[in-house]
Scaffold this active site. Structure first.
Site, short mmCIF file in Angstrom:
data_model
loop_
_atom_site.label_atom_id
_atom_site.label_comp_id
_atom_site.label_asym_id
_atom_site.label_seq_id
_atom_site.Cartn_x
_atom_site.Cartn_y
_atom_site.Cartn_z
N PRO A 9 -8.94 -26.96 -8.05
CA PRO A 9 -8.35 -26.67 -9.76
C PRO A 9 -7.47 -25.72 -10.54
O PRO A 9 -7.13 -25.68 -10.91
CB PRO A 9 -9.89 -27.12 -10.46
CG PRO A 9 -10.66 -27.22 -9.57
CD PRO A 9 -10.13 -26.89 -8.42
N GLU B 73 -18.47 -25.87 -5.85
CA GLU B 73 -18.18 -25.27 -6.56
C GLU B 73 -16.54 -24.19 -5.63
O GLU B 73 -15.87 -23.71 -6.40
CB GLU B 73 -18.44 -23.87 -6.66
CG GLU B 73 -19.67 -24.73 -7.43
CD GLU B 73 -20.06 -25.49 -8.33
OE1 GLU B 73 -19.65 -24.63 -9.72
OE2 GLU B 73 -20.85 -26.05 -8.13
N ARG C 147 5.57 -42.84 -1.67
CA ARG C 147 6.18 -44.20 -2.40
C ARG C 147 7.65 -43.14 -2.07
O ARG C 147 8.64 -44.01 -2.75
CB ARG C 147 5.80 -43.89 -3.70
CG ARG C 147 5.02 -44.27 -3.91
CD ARG C 147 4.24 -44.79 -6.04
NE ARG C 147 4.83 -45.71 -6.48
CZ ARG C 147 5.98 -45.00 -7.02
NH1 ARG C 147 6.77 -43.60 -6.68
NH2 ARG C 147 7.08 -45.84 -8.03
N ASP D 68 12.87 -44.02 -11.30
CA ASP D 68 11.05 -44.17 -11.34
C ASP D 68 11.53 -43.45 -12.85
O ASP D 68 11.91 -42.38 -13.58
CB ASP D 68 10.06 -43.61 -11.02
CG ASP D 68 8.90 -44.71 -9.91
OD1 ASP D 68 9.64 -46.15 -10.59
OD2 ASP D 68 8.56 -44.00 -8.70
C1 4FL Z 1 -9.47 -31.14 -9.60
C2 4FL Z 1 -8.68 -30.27 -7.58
C3 4FL Z 1 -8.17 -31.35 -9.29
C4 4FL Z 1 -7.83 -31.03 -7.69
C5 4FL Z 1 -12.89 -29.78 -6.22
C6 4FL Z 1 -13.45 -29.97 -7.51
C7 4FL Z 1 -9.85 -30.96 -8.18
C8 4FL Z 1 -10.98 -30.34 -8.07
N1 4FL Z 1 -7.33 -31.14 -8.97
N2 4FL Z 1 -11.74 -30.62 -6.30
N3 4FL Z 1 -12.50 -30.49 -8.47
#
Ligand code: 4FL
Length: 254
Positions: free
Chosen positions: A88, A115, A153, A168
């Site tokens: 994230p 985490e 793709r 697209d």
């Molecule tokens: C969330 C990974 C959004 C990529 C672990 C927990 C994540 C993620 N984009 N990895 N959330």
């Protein structure tokens, strides 16, 4: 393209590799896919891949040694690979990123769990950090699949129509136009007449109009960013005049 995924749940990818566009790309030898189970590089009787955070706090952190060993194993398979951590905290993934990644020959995708991963992994072993959106998953596996599919793709010769990827959504900064198929009348709503006419130029005009208006209504942020062409500006002006006419009518009534 060679995709190597590091994960503690390699089985999650079995169905992903086995269907649809990914399956076809593998069969046509456009991509090579493999997984590395991070647990295979963990030591000790329990082969633990996570541990409690230094400094305290809730949640677990992925231990550095198994990840480092796994990434090194992947690099032996794919010496020129860029390594990507799905997290994230990463840069937000979009069509432009997908195009950039499609130009690499080898990608190592590291799926974090818990985490997060030990800071020394992100510092020393990771070239790019990518997020697929501002939400938290329980691991990077689904995010890795999203990235792999979006990139695959774009590899030439994978989609049915060679130019489908170019037409697209997002590739030209506009959403796709509305699409229709049979029947001509569905529960009282007719397919737009022009699409049945066979006039290719008028159809293209209609499609551009549909794209522009759909983007205005659903994703105005995209229109603000885009450099508009002459035709696109004409379409917006036409609708602007229609709305003005309506407003004038109402103005007179009230
Ligand atoms: C969330 C990974 C959004 C990529 C672990 C927990 C994540 C993620 N984009 N990895 N959330």
């Amino acid at each position: 393209m060679n995709f190597i995924v590091l994960t503690i749940f390699p089985e999650m990818f079995d169905a992903f590799w086995a269907h649809g566009i990914i399956r076809r790309a593998i069969d046509q030898e456009k991509i090579v896919t493999s997984t590395i189970n991070i647990r295979d590089y963990a030591s000790g009787r329990h082969q633990m891949t996570d541990d409690r955070p230094y400094g305290g706090g809730s949640g677990m952190v992925m231990k550095p040694e198994p990840l480092a060993a796994g990434i090194r194993a992947a690099k032996r398979r794919a010496p020129f690979a860029k390594s990507i951590l799905l997290t994230p905290q990463g840069r937000k993934f979009n069509q432009h990123t997908a195009q950039q990644l499609a130009s690499w020959e080898e990608l190592i995708l590291v799926c974090g769990r818990y985490e997060g991963v030990d800071g020394r992994i992100s510092h020393e072993f990771i070239d790019y950090e990518i997020s697929i959106g501002d939400y938290v998953l329980t691991g990077g596996e689904l995010a890795a699949m999203v990235v792999i599919e979006a990139v695959t793709r774009l590899i030439p010769g994978i989609l049915g129509g060679e130019d489908s990827a170019k037409k697209d959504s997002f590739s030209d900064g506009l959403l796709e136009h509305d699409h229709y198929t049979r029947p001509r009348n569905f529960e009282g709503e007719e397919v737009p007449e022009v699409l049945l006419s066979g006039h290719h130029q008028e159809i293209e005009q209609w499609r551009l109009g549909s794209s522009v208006m759909r983007t205005l209504l659903k994703r105005p942020d995209l229109l603000q960013k885009k450099k508009l062409g002459e035709q696109e500006i004409e379409i917006l002006k036409k609708w602007y005049r229609e709305i003005e006419k309506l407003l004038n009518l109402h103005h007179r009534e009230h």
